[in-house]
Write a protein that holds these residues in place. Structure first.
Motif, PDB file in Angstrom:
ATOM      1  N   ASP A 168       0.810  -1.218   0.000  1.00 34.38           N
ATOM      2  CA  ASP A 168       0.000   0.000   0.000  1.00 34.38           C
ATOM      3  C   ASP A 168       0.845   1.270   0.000  1.00 34.38           C
ATOM      4  O   ASP A 168       0.344   2.348   0.291  1.00 34.38           O
ATOM      5  N   TYR A 169       2.135   1.125  -0.294  1.00 35.96           N
ATOM      6  CA  TYR A 169       3.077   2.242  -0.394  1.00 35.96           C
ATOM      7  C   TYR A 169       3.399   2.884   0.966  1.00 35.96           C
ATOM      8  O   TYR A 169       3.791   4.045   1.031  1.00 35.96           O
ATOM      9  N   GLN A 170       3.270   2.116   2.038  1.00 37.95           N
ATOM     10  CA  GLN A 170       3.663   2.613   3.348  1.00 37.95           C
ATOM     11  C   GLN A 170       5.096   2.166   3.635  1.00 37.95           C
ATOM     12  O   GLN A 170       5.474   1.039   3.329  1.00 37.95           O
ATOM     13  N   PRO A 171       5.947   3.059   4.232  1.00 36.17           N
ATOM     14  CA  PRO A 171       7.342   2.690   4.476  1.00 36.17           C
ATOM     15  C   PRO A 171       7.476   1.547   5.471  1.00 36.17           C
ATOM     16  O   PRO A 171       6.764   1.497   6.479  1.00 36.17           O
ATOM     17  N   VAL A 172       8.381   0.623   5.149  1.00 34.73           N
ATOM     18  CA  VAL A 172       8.665  -0.512   6.034  1.00 34.73           C
ATOM     19  C   VAL A 172      10.184  -0.643   6.173  1.00 34.73           C
ATOM     20  O   VAL A 172      10.934  -0.343   5.255  1.00 34.73           O
ATOM     21  N   PRO A 173      10.663  -1.074   7.353  1.00 35.77           N
ATOM     22  CA  PRO A 173      12.109  -1.156   7.582  1.00 35.77           C
ATOM     23  C   PRO A 173      12.776  -2.206   6.707  1.00 35.77           C
ATOM     24  O   PRO A 173      12.236  -3.284   6.473  1.00 35.77           O
TER      25      PRO A 173
END
Length: 528
Positions: free
Chosen positions: A68-73
């Motif tokens: 969903d285009y959310q930043p993840v580490p």
């Protein structure tokens, strides 16, 4: 030499086992059929989806995005913004590159430096660091990134630069615009599996024109992937259907829309669909002040508006390539920050287009060219047909992807039909990348191949990047959307829909960026 010979021999054995026993291979291997494969093995030269589809399996940035285009580490475990607007990244410990070298902040500094040193200009990857003023390694696992202007929105572009292993033990210091005194590495080395310069879940085994093979990285910090091997296979139009039917691939990327009813009747195959932030558009070459026969006609707003009025985008979406995407006249999709509700969906008016051309000095129209890739040829023919009805006689030039990208880079085109996958959480950065100012070497406008220029748009977008108030930032972005529409900066046509044919027993979750990440594609329990 011996290593390459052995690897080639092993690949022949592996390939043979697939042909003899595809059902057995499917339990351990993931085989993806694609229209195009990566043009380059060097992750810092990536510029299109095919490049990223290879590089993102092998290399990682500090941060990635989820479906969903959310930043993840990734290589950074966490991050925060400091009081002065800088961003502090805390790097993951215990990570090793595929060649065994430990990962530290020095590798990030080296990678940030390297993007400004390799490849032809404009350097698309360098654009991700356009606003970076300084990068400081506070210790081997803490990195501080300062920006020229305050970044109110998370700097996903800078954080997603692929990190490669820095050679040797020399100290690396980042300098804006490029660094000196280091071995930046011949790009051709990245096609050598022995280099092992990535940290990702897969490592390169074979890099060839028609097939690329990746091995599972057994020492991956996130745990081993489900697949022993990942095979990326280039397929011609005539190969795509038989390869899927004969079980020689597990996933067919972007199947021809006209083939979907046929595949729907075949047992054991599943059609996976999903929306994406992929935008297709028509762009004109506005770089030079003059063309071969006088002033550059595409710098005349009347001509650009005539192009817009010549195209029935609703018909292109619904009749020419039905099912490919949804019609649009702006980059943002409904519900996104930059979306404007009062811009009409379709402004088709060929009579008005002919009047504008006459006002601009082209009462009988003019001849031009339209460059497309093979995948875009059908819609290219449709665009040329409607342009001709208004007097713009466009000859369609179909170019293979490598030649297409080279002509874009050098400005060797009149009109081109292209695609762009934008970041919905950072529309200002996406718009700057596609339509912002082009600078020597790179800069945010590295993908502005048409050379569009509007100082007011540029200023508004930079203001949006620094604006911490969400309501005000949304208002600025909507103003920019109106400016771009009124100035006909480019002509958006469709938001692409993702389509994949998937063999039963494999779970694929669509992503907004239409990427295929093997680490996220999983075999069902019945196949393992």
């Amino acid at each position: 030499m011996l290593v390459s010979v052995v690897r080639s021999f092993l690949w022949l054995l592996l390939a043979g086992s697939v042909l003899l026993a595809p059902s057995m291979a499917a339990a351990a291997d993931l085989r993806i059929g694609l229209m195009n494969l990566a043009r380059v093995a060097d992750p810092h030269l990536g510029g299109n989806r095919a490049d990223y589809l290879l590089h993102n399996q092998i290399y990682e940035g500090l941060v990635s995005v989820d479906k969903d285009y959310q930043p993840v580490p990734l290589l950074a475990e966490r991050w925060e913004q400091t009081a002065d607007g800088s961003w502090l990244f805390h790097l993951r410990r215990g990570v090793r590159f595929q060649n065994g070298q430990p990962f530290t902040a020095r590798d990030v500094l080296y990678s940030f430096c390297r993007v400004a040193k390799v490849g032809p200009e404009p350097r698309a990857m360098q654009a991700r660091l356009d606003n970076v003023a300084a990068v400081e390694a506070q210790d081997p696992f803490t990195l501080l990134i300062r920006f020229d202007t305050r970044m109110a929105v998370f700097p996903s572009d800078a954080a997603s630069v692929p990190v490669v292993a820095a050679p040797g033990n020399l100290a690396v210091t980042y300098a804006k615009g490029g660094c000196a005194g280091q071995d930046w590495g011949d790009s051709s080395r990245y096609a050598d599996p022995a280099l092992g310069a990535g940290t990702g879940p897969f490592r390169l085994f074979l890099y060839a024109a028609d097939t690329m093979v990746l091995d599972r990285n057994p020492d991956y910090w996130g745990g081993p992937a489900d697949w022993d091997h990942l095979r990326l296979i280039r397929l011609t139009d005539t190969d795509r259907v038989p390869f899927m039917l004969e079980g020689r691939i597990d996933i067919l990327d972007s199947p021809a829309l006209e083939s979907l009813p046929f595949f729907a009747r075949r047992p054991g195959l599943v059609l996976v669909e999903g929306p994406s932030t992929g935008l297709t558009f028509l762009q004109s070459n506005q770089r030079a002040t003059r063309g071969p026969d006088g002033p550059n006609r595409f710098r005349d707003l009347r001509v650009r508006r005539a192009l817009l009025l010549s195209l029935p985008v609703r018909m292109l979406a619904d009749r020419i390539v039905p099912g490919f995407g949804t019609v649009t006249t702006q980059m943002a999709m409904a519900g996104m920050d930059a979306y404007v509700t009062d811009i009409p969906e379709d402004e088709y008016n060929p009579a008005a287009a002919r009047r504008l051309l006459a006002e601009a000095g082209y009462p009988t129209g003019f001849d031009t060219t339209l460059m497309v890739t093979p995948m875009q040829s059908k819609v290219g023919v449709g665009i040329a047909h409607f342009l001709a009805m208004a007097g713009v006689r466009a000859k369609v030039q179909v170019e293979p992807m490598e030649r297409y990208m080279e002509r874009l880079r050098t400005g060797d085109f009149d009109l081109y039909y292209g695609g762009w996958i934008f970041n919905p959480d950072n529309m200002a950065d996406s718009l700057l990348a596609l339509l912002g100012p082009r600078t020597e070497g790179g800069g945010r406008g590295a993908h502005n191949y048409g050379g569009y220029s509007n100082d007011r748009v540029d200023q508004q977008l930079r203001t949006a990047l620094a604006e911490p108030d969400t309501t005000r930032r949304t208002r600025i972005l909507q103003d920019v959307t109106r400016l771009l529409h009124d100035d006909v900066a480019f002509i958006p046509v469709m938001h692409a829909q993702g389509h994949w044919l998937v063999r039963a027993g494999i779970h694929l979750q669509p992503r907004l960026d239409r990427m295929l990440l093997a680490r996220d594609i999983r075999p069902e329990s019945t196949t393992r």
